[in-house]
Design an enzyme around this catalytic site. Structure first.
Site, PDB file in Angstrom:
ATOM      1  N   SER A  58      -1.616  -7.300  -2.244  1.00  0.00           N
ATOM      2  CA  SER A  58      -2.624  -6.244  -1.848  1.00  0.00           C
ATOM      3  C   SER A  58      -1.764  -4.693  -2.157  1.00  0.00           C
ATOM      4  CB  SER A  58      -3.163  -6.158  -0.592  1.00  0.00           C
ATOM      5  OG  SER A  58      -2.206  -6.197   0.340  1.00  0.00           O
ATOM      6  N   LYS A 122      -0.499  -2.057   4.785  1.00  0.00           N
ATOM      7  CA  LYS A 122      -1.445  -1.213   3.787  1.00  0.00           C
ATOM      8  C   LYS A 122      -0.578   0.419   3.811  1.00  0.00           C
ATOM      9  CE  LYS A 122      -4.517  -4.336   3.338  1.00  0.00           C
ATOM     10  NZ  LYS A 122      -4.735  -5.130   2.227  1.00  0.00           N
TER      11      LYS A 122
END
EC number: 3.4.21.89
Length: 284
Positions: A58, A122
């Site tokens: 990701s 993230k």
């Protein structure tokens, strides 16, 4: 001469320690070592730095699968989520954060998923009060397009795959921070979003691999949109929790700031003789 002989005879009769005695001695020494080492390790990993291993793609190309990342636990202060091994979920500690400080847009942040408890990583895009939206892949922050520069197109083999994929690399810049994102062809479900207004005490997160990151762009972990605007937090996910996006992430779920790739066992699989970026002792 007689005395020397008696001494030699006595020395010869001293018995060597049995195997059981040797094992007991070894275990006592190990126990003493662990009694010192374990508390020091827990204190260091709880208050200073801990290592995290990247499990997914990701955050490609910034982080690759198997990267070992050093996470600064002191970056945003301490609360129950700062404890190693996610022990804060099982120990009845008071709410709140001590030595709290506000993150910076562009930080790579380690945090606990609000709906599942999984540890995630993230990039922080939006702070409380910020307006965030994507329109045709372009990221808008507070109504203004984020500075974006096309770099190159790369072909590569994704992790645990054999088919060659293609991604376009773009550099995004907010303030004095910049990073590289991977995007595929336009038309992905995260390319156009509702308008998000980040609530107080929360942040908005996105993965650098824009077409392979279930992050704050996706509505499944958010409260329902009203007239195309999502500005509330705290609702139950619209889908089973294990399938929900992270939604808005509460500040008290932040574990720390990822600062350096210490080492990686990722094997570069770029095609067309494209150069591979540095993967060891790489600042983020």
């Amino acid at each position: 001469m007689a005395t020397d002989g008696n001494t030699a005879e006595q020395d010869e009769t001293v018995e060597s320690p049995s195997l059981g005695a040797k094992l007991k001695q070894e275990l006592r020494e190990w126990a003493s070592t662990l009694a010192v080492f374990v508390p020091v390790f827990l204190l260091f990993s709880g208050l200073a730095y801990e290592q995290r291993v990247i499990p997914s793609e990701s955050m490609v190309p910034t982080l690759q699968v198997t990267d070992r990342v050093a996470v600064a636990k002191f970056a945003y202060g301490y609360d129950r989520y700062s404890l190693p091994f996610s022990m804060g979920r099982y120990i009845p500690l008071p709410e709140g954060r001590i030595f709290a400080s506000t993150p910076t847009r562009g930080d790579v942040v380690v945090f606990e998923h609000p709906h599942t408890g999984r540890v995630m990583i993230k990039r922080l895009i939006g702070l409380p009060g910020d307006q965030v939206q994507l329109i045709g892949e372009q990221l808008f922050l507070n109504g203004e397009p984020v500075e974006t520069e096309y770099l190159r197109t790369v072909r590569f083999v994704p992790h645990n795959d054999v088919a060659i994929g293609t991604s376009h690399e773009w550099r995004e810049t907010i303030g004095d921070k910049s990073w590289i994102t991977h995007r595929q062809e336009k038309g992905g479900r995260g390319d156009n979003t509702d308008l998000f207004i980040v609530p107080e005490g929360h942040v908005f997160m996105m993965g650098d691999n824009r077409d392979n990151s279930l992050d704050s762009r996706f509505p499944s972990g958010h409260c329902p949109a009203i007239d195309g605007v999502i500005d509330q937090a705290g609702c139950q996910p619209r889908v089973p929790a294990n399938l929900a996006s992270i939604g808005f992430v509460p500040m008290d779920h932040l574990i720390g700031r990822a600062e350096t790739v210490l080492v990686s066992f990722h094997k570069c699989k770029l095609q067309d003789e494209e150069p591979c970026r540095k993967r060891v002792w790489k600042g983020l």
